[in-house]
Design a protein around this motif. Structure first.
Motif, PDB file in Angstrom:
ATOM      1  N   VAL A 139       5.970  -4.446  -8.246  1.00  0.00           N
ATOM      2  CA  VAL A 139       5.350  -3.275  -7.702  1.00  0.00           C
ATOM      3  C   VAL A 139       6.555  -2.428  -7.318  1.00  0.00           C
ATOM      4  N   LYS A 140       6.682  -1.329  -7.666  1.00  0.00           N
ATOM      5  CA  LYS A 140       7.793  -0.225  -7.396  1.00  0.00           C
ATOM      6  C   LYS A 140       6.975   0.983  -6.723  1.00  0.00           C
ATOM      7  N   ALA A 141       7.756   1.479  -5.748  1.00  0.00           N
ATOM      8  CA  ALA A 141       7.371   2.604  -5.010  1.00  0.00           C
ATOM      9  C   ALA A 141       7.247   3.862  -5.701  1.00  0.00           C
ATOM     10  N   LYS A 142       6.050   4.454  -5.932  1.00  0.00           N
ATOM     11  CA  LYS A 142       5.890   5.735  -6.565  1.00  0.00           C
ATOM     12  C   LYS A 142       6.707   6.885  -5.937  1.00  0.00           C
ATOM     13  N   HIS A 143       6.590   6.666  -4.705  1.00  0.00           N
ATOM     14  CA  HIS A 143       7.244   7.719  -3.861  1.00  0.00           C
ATOM     15  C   HIS A 143       7.915   6.884  -2.656  1.00  0.00           C
ATOM     16  N   ARG A 144       8.990   6.922  -2.140  1.00  0.00           N
ATOM     17  CA  ARG A 144       9.730   6.332  -1.355  1.00  0.00           C
ATOM     18  C   ARG A 144       9.059   6.732   0.172  1.00  0.00           C
ATOM     19  N   PRO A 145       8.532   5.699   0.642  1.00  0.00           N
ATOM     20  CA  PRO A 145       7.870   6.231   2.016  1.00  0.00           C
ATOM     21  C   PRO A 145       8.792   6.641   2.929  1.00  0.00           C
ATOM     22  N   ILE A 146       8.336   7.346   4.415  1.00  0.00           N
ATOM     23  CA  ILE A 146       9.404   7.585   5.532  1.00  0.00           C
ATOM     24  C   ILE A 146       9.017   6.484   6.146  1.00  0.00           C
ATOM     25  N   VAL A 147      10.003   5.542   6.504  1.00  0.00           N
ATOM     26  CA  VAL A 147       9.689   4.394   7.203  1.00  0.00           C
ATOM     27  C   VAL A 147      10.265   4.603   8.507  1.00  0.00           C
ATOM     28  N   ILE A 148       9.405   4.216   9.473  1.00  0.00           N
ATOM     29  CA  ILE A 148       9.599   4.104  10.874  1.00  0.00           C
ATOM     30  C   ILE A 148       9.638   2.821  11.783  1.00  0.00           C
ATOM     31  N   ILE A 149      10.409   2.222  12.143  1.00  0.00           N
ATOM     32  CA  ILE A 149      10.454   1.023  12.664  1.00  0.00           C
ATOM     33  C   ILE A 149      10.735   1.059  14.182  1.00  0.00           C
ATOM     34  N   THR A 150       9.987   0.467  15.084  1.00  0.00           N
ATOM     35  CA  THR A 150       9.924   0.311  16.390  1.00  0.00           C
ATOM     36  C   THR A 150      10.377  -1.053  16.797  1.00  0.00           C
ATOM     37  N   SER A 151      11.169  -0.869  18.066  1.00  0.00           N
ATOM     38  CA  SER A 151      11.511  -2.159  18.796  1.00  0.00           C
ATOM     39  C   SER A 151      11.494  -2.243  20.328  1.00  0.00           C
ATOM     40  N   ASN A 152      11.222  -3.085  21.007  1.00  0.00           N
ATOM     41  CA  ASN A 152      10.998  -3.064  22.233  1.00  0.00           C
ATOM     42  C   ASN A 152      12.444  -3.863  22.915  1.00  0.00           C
ATOM     43  N   ALA A 153      13.206  -4.229  21.875  1.00  0.00           N
ATOM     44  CA  ALA A 153      14.690  -4.926  22.216  1.00  0.00           C
ATOM     45  C   ALA A 153      14.357  -6.088  22.747  1.00  0.00           C
ATOM     46  N   GLU A 154      13.185  -6.918  22.611  1.00  0.00           N
ATOM     47  CA  GLU A 154      12.878  -8.291  22.837  1.00  0.00           C
ATOM     48  C   GLU A 154      14.014  -9.277  22.177  1.00  0.00           C
ATOM     49  N   LYS A 155      14.353  -8.792  21.068  1.00  0.00           N
ATOM     50  CA  LYS A 155      15.186  -9.729  20.416  1.00  0.00           C
ATOM     51  C   LYS A 155      16.421  -8.887  19.606  1.00  0.00           C
ATOM     52  N   GLU A 156      17.469  -9.490  19.635  1.00  0.00           N
ATOM     53  CA  GLU A 156      18.669  -8.737  18.773  1.00  0.00           C
ATOM     54  C   GLU A 156      18.035  -8.568  17.358  1.00  0.00           C
ATOM     55  N   GLU A 190       0.815  -1.143  -0.091  1.00  0.00           N
ATOM     56  CA  GLU A 190      -0.022  -0.002   0.030  1.00  0.00           C
ATOM     57  C   GLU A 190       0.887   1.157   0.053  1.00  0.00           C
ATOM     58  N   ALA A 191       1.942   1.253   0.793  1.00  0.00           N
ATOM     59  CA  ALA A 191       2.722   2.571   0.887  1.00  0.00           C
ATOM     60  C   ALA A 191       3.493   2.422  -0.573  1.00  0.00           C
ATOM     61  N   PHE A 192       3.935   1.486  -1.063  1.00  0.00           N
ATOM     62  CA  PHE A 192       4.582   1.749  -2.500  1.00  0.00           C
ATOM     63  C   PHE A 192       3.624   2.318  -3.495  1.00  0.00           C
ATOM     64  N   GLU A 193       2.432   1.768  -3.489  1.00  0.00           N
ATOM     65  CA  GLU A 193       1.466   2.145  -4.473  1.00  0.00           C
ATOM     66  C   GLU A 193       0.736   3.589  -4.199  1.00  0.00           C
ATOM     67  N   SER A 194       1.087   4.166  -3.162  1.00  0.00           N
ATOM     68  CA  SER A 194       0.319   5.478  -2.912  1.00  0.00           C
ATOM     69  C   SER A 194       0.763   6.564  -3.907  1.00  0.00           C
ATOM     70  N   GLU A 195      -0.282   7.352  -4.064  1.00  0.00           N
ATOM     71  CA  GLU A 195       0.034   8.206  -5.228  1.00  0.00           C
ATOM     72  C   GLU A 195       0.925   9.387  -4.581  1.00  0.00           C
ATOM     73  N   GLU A 196       0.859   9.578  -3.207  1.00  0.00           N
ATOM     74  CA  GLU A 196       1.692  10.506  -2.497  1.00  0.00           C
ATOM     75  C   GLU A 196       2.568   9.702  -1.508  1.00  0.00           C
ATOM     76  N   GLN A 197       3.708  10.334  -1.109  1.00  0.00           N
ATOM     77  CA  GLN A 197       4.672   9.848  -0.113  1.00  0.00           C
ATOM     78  C   GLN A 197       3.680   9.754   1.322  1.00  0.00           C
ATOM     79  N   VAL A 198       4.013   8.618   1.838  1.00  0.00           N
ATOM     80  CA  VAL A 198       3.444   8.175   3.060  1.00  0.00           C
ATOM     81  C   VAL A 198       4.525   8.003   4.239  1.00  0.00           C
ATOM     82  N   VAL A 199       3.969   7.969   5.464  1.00  0.00           N
ATOM     83  CA  VAL A 199       4.829   7.425   6.560  1.00  0.00           C
ATOM     84  C   VAL A 199       4.502   6.157   6.824  1.00  0.00           C
TER      85      VAL A 199
END
Length: 272
Positions: free
Chosen positions: A148-165, A104-113
């Protein structure tokens, strides 16, 4: 810096966090956020989206989540069902391809987070399975032979609670930031974004009790920022006099959630 993130009316970020977000945006790399629960990791993505005026797409990761889930799903069962009942267009496989959150993020017509929330809940291979897609911003649908290629590179935020390395190869591709627990000055600023008219003495006493509880060594679950905000709201709604906050610990169940912690808190507070 164009397209720069700044604190919002609902989210107060430290200078270091603001810098990390904006560097990740400028370098077009995923931002990996770690920190103890309740430090605002998940809320950060919403704040970035609000600040930049962009749509937020959330991919919540579970222990059973596979990288493929974020790309697309081929609904073979629905196609079989439609074929049995003579539905038209069954031969068109594309009708039965449903994009996942990354798709969905790749196919969006506008950049998403795009928020990939709690990545460490999945198995160890999950981050590595996403390396190509996050690097190249594309993936291949085998059933329809479509890329499927990203029309606009999304701003990607990844969270982790450090449960695994997380794997080194994955970490190399990310900008990393650890959200420290707010000090008292920043915490007061955070609380006042939610309750600007909170009485100063109530805020000071509630925060003093809150940080004293967090400092207790035997506490299993330290209260979080969101729990302090809820507690202050409860104290305001209950009309609790300031002098009773430490003495009686009203509504303490808002910030202390385990029986054994509650016993420790009551014992130690009586010693002050």
């Amino acid at each position: 810096m164009d397209n720069a993130f700044s604190s919002t009316s609902q989210y107060v970020a430290s200078e270091q966090l603001l810098a990390s977000v904006n560097v990740a945006i400028a370098l077009q790399k995923p931002l990996l956020i770690k920190g103890e629960p309740g430090t605002g990791k998940t809320m950060l993505a919403q704040a970035v989206a609000d600040s930049l005026g962009k749509q937020l797409i959330i991919w919540n990761i579970k222990s059973t989540t596979k990288a493929q889930d974020g790309l697309y799903m081929y609904d073979t069962i629905q196609r079989l069902y439609d074929g049995q009942f003579g539905e038209e267009g069954v031969s068109d496989i594309a009708r039965y391809i449903k994009l996942g959150k990354l798709g969905e993020a790749f196919e969006s017509e506008e950049q998403v987070v795009l928020l990939i929330d709690e990545i460490d809940k999945a198995d160890l291979e999950f981050p590595n399975d996403l390396l190509w897609e996050l690097d190249q911003m594309e993936f291949y649908i085998h059933e329809t032979k479509r890329t499927v290629k990203a029309k606009h590179r999304p701003i990607v935020i990844i969270t982790s609670n450090a449960e695994k390395e997380l794997p080194d190869a994955f970490l190399r591709r990310c900008i990393f930031h650890y959200i420290d627990f707010p000090d008292k000055a920043l915490m007061e600023e955070i609380v006042r974004t939610h309750y600007p008219d909170v009485e100063q003495h109530l805020l000071e006493d509630a925060m003093k009790v809150f940080y004293d509880i967090r400092a207790m060594k035997d506490i299993r679950k330290k209260p979080s920022t969101s729990e302090l905000i809820d507690w202050i709201n409860a104290l305001q709604l209950g009309g609790i006099p300031v002098e009773k906050i430490r003495k009686e610990l009203p509504f303490v169940g808002v910030i202390v959630k385990k029986d054994e912690d509650l016993n420790i808190v009551r014992q130690k507070m009586n010693q002050f």
